[in-house]
Design a protein around this motif. Structure first.
Motif, PDB file in Angstrom:
ATOM      1  N   UNK A  88       0.821  -1.218   0.000  1.00 52.22           N
ATOM      2  CA  UNK A  88       0.000   0.000   0.000  1.00 52.22           C
ATOM      3  C   UNK A  88       0.853   1.267   0.000  1.00 52.22           C
ATOM      4  N   UNK A  89       2.099   1.193  -0.493  1.00 46.15           N
ATOM      5  CA  UNK A  89       2.965   2.376  -0.591  1.00 46.15           C
ATOM      6  C   UNK A  89       2.253   3.533  -1.280  1.00 46.15           C
ATOM      7  N   UNK A  90       1.460   3.195  -2.277  1.00 46.50           N
ATOM      8  CA  UNK A  90       0.760   4.199  -3.078  1.00 46.50           C
ATOM      9  C   UNK A  90      -0.054   5.159  -2.202  1.00 46.50           C
ATOM     10  N   UNK A  91      -0.663   4.649  -1.132  1.00 46.67           N
ATOM     11  CA  UNK A  91      -1.502   5.492  -0.270  1.00 46.67           C
ATOM     12  C   UNK A  91      -0.685   6.598   0.392  1.00 46.67           C
ATOM     13  N   UNK A  92       0.490   6.250   0.916  1.00 45.88           N
ATOM     14  CA  UNK A  92       1.351   7.244   1.563  1.00 45.88           C
ATOM     15  C   UNK A  92       1.948   8.205   0.535  1.00 45.88           C
ATOM     16  N   UNK A  93       2.330   7.681  -0.604  1.00 49.54           N
ATOM     17  CA  UNK A  93       2.887   8.520  -1.668  1.00 49.54           C
ATOM     18  C   UNK A  93       1.844   9.540  -2.131  1.00 49.54           C
TER      19      UNK A  93
END
Length: 120
Positions: free
Chosen positions: A95-100
């Protein structure tokens, strides 16, 4: 900015040598505080913010490093609300995309190193 890059570099060096879960906050080439060895990164960040405040440090414009990835955007949101402008973390969460996306939407810099410094 150049100063944010220096602060991110320092924060990442310091977080590497601390017990997980850790959040390190730096500003102007100085360690402001760290939350070390907590059960979660959120708890580590909250501890670091409380410590910085207790010592009279202003985290507005500071950089933050985490020894492990952010599986949710909660830490970057808490950091942003505290005034932190830049984050370094290893990445690697599905879920890196959420923080990015949170950082991008709020004008925060994020560096993903690909190297996890997870010590137990």
């Amino acid at each position: 900015t150049e100063q944010e890059l220096k602060d991110l570099h320092l924060a990442n060096k310091l977080v590497k040598h601390t017990k997980s879960n850790t959040i390190v906050i730096t500003k102007n080439n100085q360690l402001l505080s760290s939350g070390v060895g907590q059960t979660s990164r959120v708890d580590a960040l909250k501890q670091a913010l409380v410590k910085a405040k207790e010592f009279g440090f202003d985290v507005n414009g500071a950089a933050m490093a985490s020894d492990a990835f952010f599986p949710f955007p909660d830490c970057v949101e808490i950091a942003h609300n505290a005034g932190i402008h830049a984050v370094v973390q290893p990445g690697g969460s599905i879920r890196d995309k959420d923080s990015i996306e949170y950082c991008t939407a709020h004008g925060m810099a994020m560096v993903i190193t690909g190297n996890r410094h997870f010590k137990h």
